[in-house]
Design a protein around this motif. Sequence first.
Motif, PDB file in Angstrom:
ATOM      1  N   PRO A 199       0.803  -1.239   0.000  1.00 20.88           N
ATOM      2  CA  PRO A 199       0.000   0.000   0.000  1.00 20.88           C
ATOM      3  C   PRO A 199       0.828   1.278   0.000  1.00 20.88           C
ATOM      4  N   PRO A 217      -3.683   4.567  -4.521  1.00 23.30           N
ATOM      5  CA  PRO A 217      -4.885   4.155  -3.781  1.00 23.30           C
ATOM      6  C   PRO A 217      -6.000   3.647  -4.701  1.00 23.30           C
ATOM      7  N   THR A 218      -6.047   4.180  -5.916  1.00 19.74           N
ATOM      8  CA  THR A 218      -7.100   3.730  -6.837  1.00 19.74           C
ATOM      9  C   THR A 218      -6.894   2.279  -7.252  1.00 19.74           C
ATOM     10  N   LEU A 257      -5.360  -0.101  -5.384  1.00 21.86           N
ATOM     11  CA  LEU A 257      -5.756  -0.909  -4.228  1.00 21.86           C
ATOM     12  C   LEU A 257      -7.283  -0.895  -4.089  1.00 21.86           C
ATOM     13  N   GLY A 258      -7.877   0.295  -4.230  1.00 20.26           N
ATOM     14  CA  GLY A 258      -9.329   0.425  -4.117  1.00 20.26           C
ATOM     15  C   GLY A 258     -10.059  -0.385  -5.167  1.00 20.26           C
ATOM     16  N   GLY A 263     -10.876  -2.165   4.170  1.00 18.57           N
ATOM     17  CA  GLY A 263     -10.011  -1.432   3.252  1.00 18.57           C
ATOM     18  C   GLY A 263      -9.001  -0.561   3.985  1.00 18.57           C
ATOM     19  N   TYR A 315      -4.969  -0.737   3.873  1.00 18.75           N
ATOM     20  CA  TYR A 315      -4.265   0.441   3.365  1.00 18.75           C
ATOM     21  C   TYR A 315      -3.282   1.004   4.391  1.00 18.75           C
ATOM     22  N   GLU A 358      -7.424   9.290   4.692  1.00 16.65           N
ATOM     23  CA  GLU A 358      -7.568   8.409   3.536  1.00 16.65           C
ATOM     24  C   GLU A 358      -8.630   8.947   2.564  1.00 16.65           C
ATOM     25  N   VAL A 400      -8.880   5.171  -1.629  1.00 18.99           N
ATOM     26  CA  VAL A 400      -9.424   3.832  -1.349  1.00 18.99           C
ATOM     27  C   VAL A 400     -10.871   3.945  -0.879  1.00 18.99           C
TER      28      VAL A 400
END
Lengths: 227, 225
Positions: A58, A63-64, A66-67, A98, A102, A163, A166
């Motif tokens: 992470p 983040p996109t 992982l999301g 999530g 993260y 955050e 995500v």
Amino acid sequence: MAEGPLLDAAMIETILLTLKLAGVTTVVLLLVGTPLAWWLSRAGGLWKEVVATIVALPIVLPPTVLGFYLLIAMGPNSPLTAILGRKLSFTFEGLVVGSVIYSLPFVVNPIRNAFEAMGPRPMEVAATLRASPLDAFFTVALPLALPGLFTGAILGFAHTVGEFGVILMIGGGIPGETKVLSVTIFDYVETLQWDKAHVLAGGMLAMSFAVILAMLLVERRLNRARQ
Amino acid sequence: MSGLRLEGVANAVLAPLDLTVRPGEAVAVLGPSGAGKSTLLKIVAGLLPHRGRVLLGGGELTGLPPHRRGIGYMSQDLHLFPHLSVANNLHLPLVFRGLDRAARAARVAETLALCAIDHRASRRPASLSGGERQRAALARALVCRPRLLLLDEPFANLDHATRGALWREVDALRRRLGITALIVTHDPAEAAALADRSVRIADGTLTERTAPSCSPSMTTPCCAC
């Protein structure tokens, strides 16, 4: 600046939801991250490096990305949904999962560093004092690693509060369920409600400063108490 | 009182060795740095894997984890737990042993007094002098009244005068409590002051057995004098 109260009901709901998410996530992170950090500090071999790499992902992944994968994993057609009997995407529980993934490296790494800095000797000494491995872990290793645990908890909490990517991918912005501070600020800016964006953004800036300052001061106090 | 017997004990550092320490006896293990002295003590404490047998009081210790061996161990670096007061450093092993609060308090008070460190009971280790830290570590090693005491270069970091005083006190205390001891040192004077006899290890091999030699710096008379 628009007239009216500084914080309206929707903003207060968002702040409380964000604090609830960060609090629950931090507790889960400590429960999951502490044994993981202990294992990483003591294990050897290739598996350790593989797991350490997964934990650190992470930090480098957008983040996109992982999301996106979390959205698929928690979506209506995923094996996880089949096992649980309900989907986690766009729910508070999904946000917790999530957020834990993260923020995991920000909690595991300081705790792992604290365990590694301790070295093997305190555990050996505890063993010669009749401590079972579990006794030694709870009465010697954990207290000695307390500054690392504290740093990990603060970083995990602050990172969850801040955050955005995500959260947006797996939670959207459902008021009272998944609409946290960062998403709310984004909405205010998009709809040109800059006064409200200023209030929340300024509050987050002040809180982040206070949290990091408190962390440094408590760390200094803990270190001084032992010298 | 329990005697210690090592039969064919060996590992990557130590060649197979046999050693017997009689009940109540103190044996010093002399030798240069890197000879395997501390390795031998760690094997007896159960901290390192090895071949051969370790017996204490006729019972087999081989294969037992360190916390089930009933041994007191004090190393050169002491490792008093910095987050606990001196008294709580002594309480901890008694908690692990399952003693109730009253019994623990009585035993801790008695042991702190025996080691002349009771006036520092509530202090953290970091606030103690070098000699006080040695006393606290010794008290912690003795608080469970171990059948065997292992001392690894116990007073190496102290000045000459403090070492001499502690040698006398530790030797008297060990004899009073009737504890069998194995003491690692590179200092013949320390061996003579603390042990009834000594053995020597060089390059992982037990090469010689001697009575403690006299030395001008000795602070207690030895049997050969």
